[in-house]
Motif scaffolding. Structure first.
Motif, mmCIF file in Angstrom:
data_model
loop_
_atom_site.group_PDB
_atom_site.id
_atom_site.type_symbol
_atom_site.label_atom_id
_atom_site.label_comp_id
_atom_site.label_asym_id
_atom_site.label_seq_id
_atom_site.Cartn_x
_atom_site.Cartn_y
_atom_site.Cartn_z
ATOM 1 N N UNK A 276 0.801 -1.220 0.000
ATOM 2 C CA UNK A 276 0.000 0.000 0.000
ATOM 3 C C UNK A 276 0.832 1.268 0.000
ATOM 4 N N UNK A 277 2.033 1.220 0.571
ATOM 5 C CA UNK A 277 2.876 2.417 0.602
ATOM 6 C C UNK A 277 3.299 2.808 -0.811
ATOM 7 N N UNK A 278 3.552 1.830 -1.681
ATOM 8 C CA UNK A 278 4.051 2.112 -3.015
ATOM 9 C C UNK A 278 2.960 2.127 -4.077
ATOM 10 N N UNK A 279 1.728 1.780 -3.700
ATOM 11 C CA UNK A 279 0.668 1.674 -4.682
ATOM 12 C C UNK A 279 0.465 2.997 -5.397
ATOM 13 N N UNK A 280 0.441 2.955 -6.715
ATOM 14 C CA UNK A 280 0.178 4.139 -7.515
ATOM 15 C C UNK A 280 1.408 4.919 -7.926
ATOM 16 N N UNK A 281 2.538 4.692 -7.278
ATOM 17 C CA UNK A 281 3.733 5.443 -7.647
ATOM 18 C C UNK A 281 4.326 4.905 -8.936
ATOM 19 N N UNK A 282 5.018 5.762 -9.672
ATOM 20 C CA UNK A 282 5.671 5.320 -10.892
ATOM 21 C C UNK A 282 4.760 5.449 -12.098
ATOM 22 N N UNK A 283 5.023 4.629 -13.133
ATOM 23 C CA UNK A 283 4.321 4.700 -14.403
ATOM 24 C C UNK A 283 3.468 3.456 -14.602
ATOM 25 N N UNK A 284 2.229 3.666 -15.005
ATOM 26 C CA UNK A 284 1.296 2.566 -15.224
ATOM 27 C C UNK A 284 0.618 2.750 -16.573
ATOM 28 N N UNK B 241 0.605 10.614 -23.709
ATOM 29 C CA UNK B 241 0.425 9.768 -24.882
ATOM 30 C C UNK B 241 1.113 10.425 -26.066
ATOM 31 N N UNK B 242 0.989 9.777 -27.228
ATOM 32 C CA UNK B 242 1.680 10.278 -28.406
ATOM 33 C C UNK B 242 0.869 10.077 -29.660
ATOM 34 N N UNK B 243 1.474 10.439 -30.782
ATOM 35 C CA UNK B 243 0.833 10.265 -32.073
ATOM 36 C C UNK B 243 0.902 8.803 -32.502
ATOM 37 N N UNK B 244 0.123 8.509 -33.521
ATOM 38 C CA UNK B 244 0.013 7.181 -34.138
ATOM 39 C C UNK B 244 -0.904 6.271 -33.330
ATOM 40 N N UNK B 245 -1.563 5.387 -34.042
ATOM 41 C CA UNK B 245 -2.465 4.388 -33.461
ATOM 42 C C UNK B 245 -1.958 3.004 -33.861
ATOM 43 N N UNK B 246 -1.883 2.058 -32.920
ATOM 44 C CA UNK B 246 -2.241 2.180 -31.507
ATOM 45 C C UNK B 246 -1.215 2.976 -30.719
ATOM 46 N N UNK B 247 -1.664 3.582 -29.626
ATOM 47 C CA UNK B 247 -0.768 4.361 -28.769
ATOM 48 C C UNK B 247 -1.086 4.071 -27.318
ATOM 49 N N UNK B 248 -0.074 3.943 -26.476
ATOM 50 C CA UNK B 248 -0.323 3.761 -25.045
ATOM 51 C C UNK B 248 -0.773 5.071 -24.419
ATOM 52 N N UNK B 249 -1.609 4.969 -23.408
ATOM 53 C CA UNK B 249 -1.968 6.102 -22.554
ATOM 54 C C UNK B 249 -1.441 5.770 -21.163
ATOM 55 N N UNK B 250 -0.420 6.518 -20.737
ATOM 56 C CA UNK B 250 0.222 6.234 -19.463
ATOM 57 C C UNK B 250 -0.310 7.146 -18.369
ATOM 58 N N UNK B 251 -0.347 6.620 -17.150
ATOM 59 C CA UNK B 251 -0.600 7.411 -15.950
ATOM 60 C C UNK B 251 0.693 7.409 -15.146
ATOM 61 N N UNK B 252 1.262 8.599 -14.957
ATOM 62 C CA UNK B 252 2.548 8.736 -14.284
ATOM 63 C C UNK B 252 2.318 9.432 -12.944
ATOM 64 N N UNK B 253 2.774 8.812 -11.877
ATOM 65 C CA UNK B 253 2.655 9.394 -10.547
ATOM 66 C C UNK B 253 4.052 9.778 -10.059
ATOM 67 N N UNK B 254 4.358 11.074 -10.043
ATOM 68 C CA UNK B 254 5.708 11.475 -9.611
ATOM 69 C C UNK B 254 5.991 11.006 -8.195
ATOM 70 N N UNK B 255 7.219 10.574 -7.963
ATOM 71 C CA UNK B 255 7.602 10.089 -6.645
ATOM 72 C C UNK B 255 7.837 11.205 -5.659
#
Length: 319
Positions: free
Chosen positions: A40-48, A305-319
């Motif tokens: 639980x302490x680290x949950x959500x941190x980093x890139x997902x 995210x970026x151009x072109x399809x398919x493209x990832x959509x990232x959720x980044x949580x700064x540490x």
């Protein structure tokens, strides 16, 4: 339209799309194998990996902003050469609605921002791309955020026409500081990148002149070995392609093709002083062409995210 892309021909785009699909498949598989009960302490941190954008209409996304009015909705716009339109997209990457923007001419839309002003929610659309350095004036369009997520038509509440103070620049990064009623703009190709400001709601329709606030410190530059191995890629890595200001108005996030940079502002500082200090920075996760960045509505995460399809959509949580 956007600046130099790693893939320009039709054949290269096909190869890139296949590569994207393969990398995304691996990312999804790895996400599925992840520990289902993280600390639980680290949950959500980093890139997902928040989602994958597959809709063909989202092929040239160049700007993004989190809705201030609708939970789990991201607004996106696409590059020049496409109709004047906005997309409402879920935070998992699904297109929810397409909205046409009437009464404006689209030259090269490159970024957007969401903000609240006088109790209303707005979106700013930045028609500021200028690859050839030929535009004598540029435009910002402000539309009120719609009450419902559905296909619709919008018209600007107001627009801002402006020029640079000393010659043309390509600009793909804007942010809005509603508290100080200013728009922040960052140049793309010049090193170090330059930070400018404009009034958010000027009186009248006169052509405005952007005011230079300073330059961005600490943008990572390629070393000699990288320049020698891949000079084109190395030159692109430090170019600024997006920006956004956190909802609390304290941190300016800046994206380049390779890096995420965070410039915190201390009390009583202006933004010129804030960006003069070296930022916190980290490499971006893999993106086909990093073009769009937005703080989440609660300010806890950044979406990228970026151009072109398919493209990832990232959720980044700064540490």
């Amino acid at each position: 339209m956007s600046g130099p892309a790693p893939a320009s021909s039709a054949a290269q785009r096909i190869v890139l799309a296949l590569t994207c699909a393969l990398v995304l498949a691996c990312a999804v598989a790895l996400a599925g194998c992840a520990d289902e009960s993280p600390d639980p302490v680290d949950e959500g941190r980093g890139t997902h990996l928040a989602g994958v954008m597959l809709d063909p209409q989202l092929d040239e996304i160049s700007g993004m902003a989190a809705s201030r009015r609708h939970r789990d909705v991201l607004w996106m716009l696409d590059d020049g050469g496409n109709p004047e339109r906005l997309f409402a997209v879920s935070t998992s990457g699904t297109r929810l609605a397409t909205l046409r923007v009437e009464g404006v001419t689209k030259t090269d839309w490159e970024d957007m921002a969401s903000f609240q002003l006088d109790g209303r929610n707005y979106l700013l659309l930045a028609d500021t791309g200028d690859n050839g350095g030929l535009r004598r004036s540029l435009q910002l369009h402000i539309v009120e955020e719609p009450a419902r997520i559905e296909n619709a038509r919008l018209r600007p509440a107001w627009s801002i026409a402006f020029r640079w103070p000393d010659g043309a620049r390509d600009c793909e990064a804007v942010a809005v500081d509603a508290e100080s009623r200013q728009v922040l703009l960052i140049s793309k190709r010049r090193q170090p990148p330059e930070l400018f400001s404009l009034p958010l709601h000027p009186r009248g329709t006169a052509l405005q002149t952007a005011h230079k606030l300073g330059t961005l410190a600490g943008v990572p530059q390629a070393d000699a070995n990288t320049l020698r191995r891949n000079p084109q890629r190395a030159r692109l890595d430090s170019q600024v392609t997006a920006a956004d200001l956190s909802p609390d108005g304290r941190t300016l996030a800046v994206m380049t093709y390779r890096w995420l940079l965070l410039y915190p502002r201390e009390a009583r500082e202006d933004w010129g002083q804030a960006v003069a200090r070296a930022p916190r920075f980290e490499p971006l996760p893999w993106l086909p062409q990093a073009e769009a960045l937005a703080w989440s509505r609660d300010g806890r995460h950044l979406y990228a995210t970026g151009e072109f399809i398919p493209a990832p959509l990232y959720r980044i949580t700064p540490g």
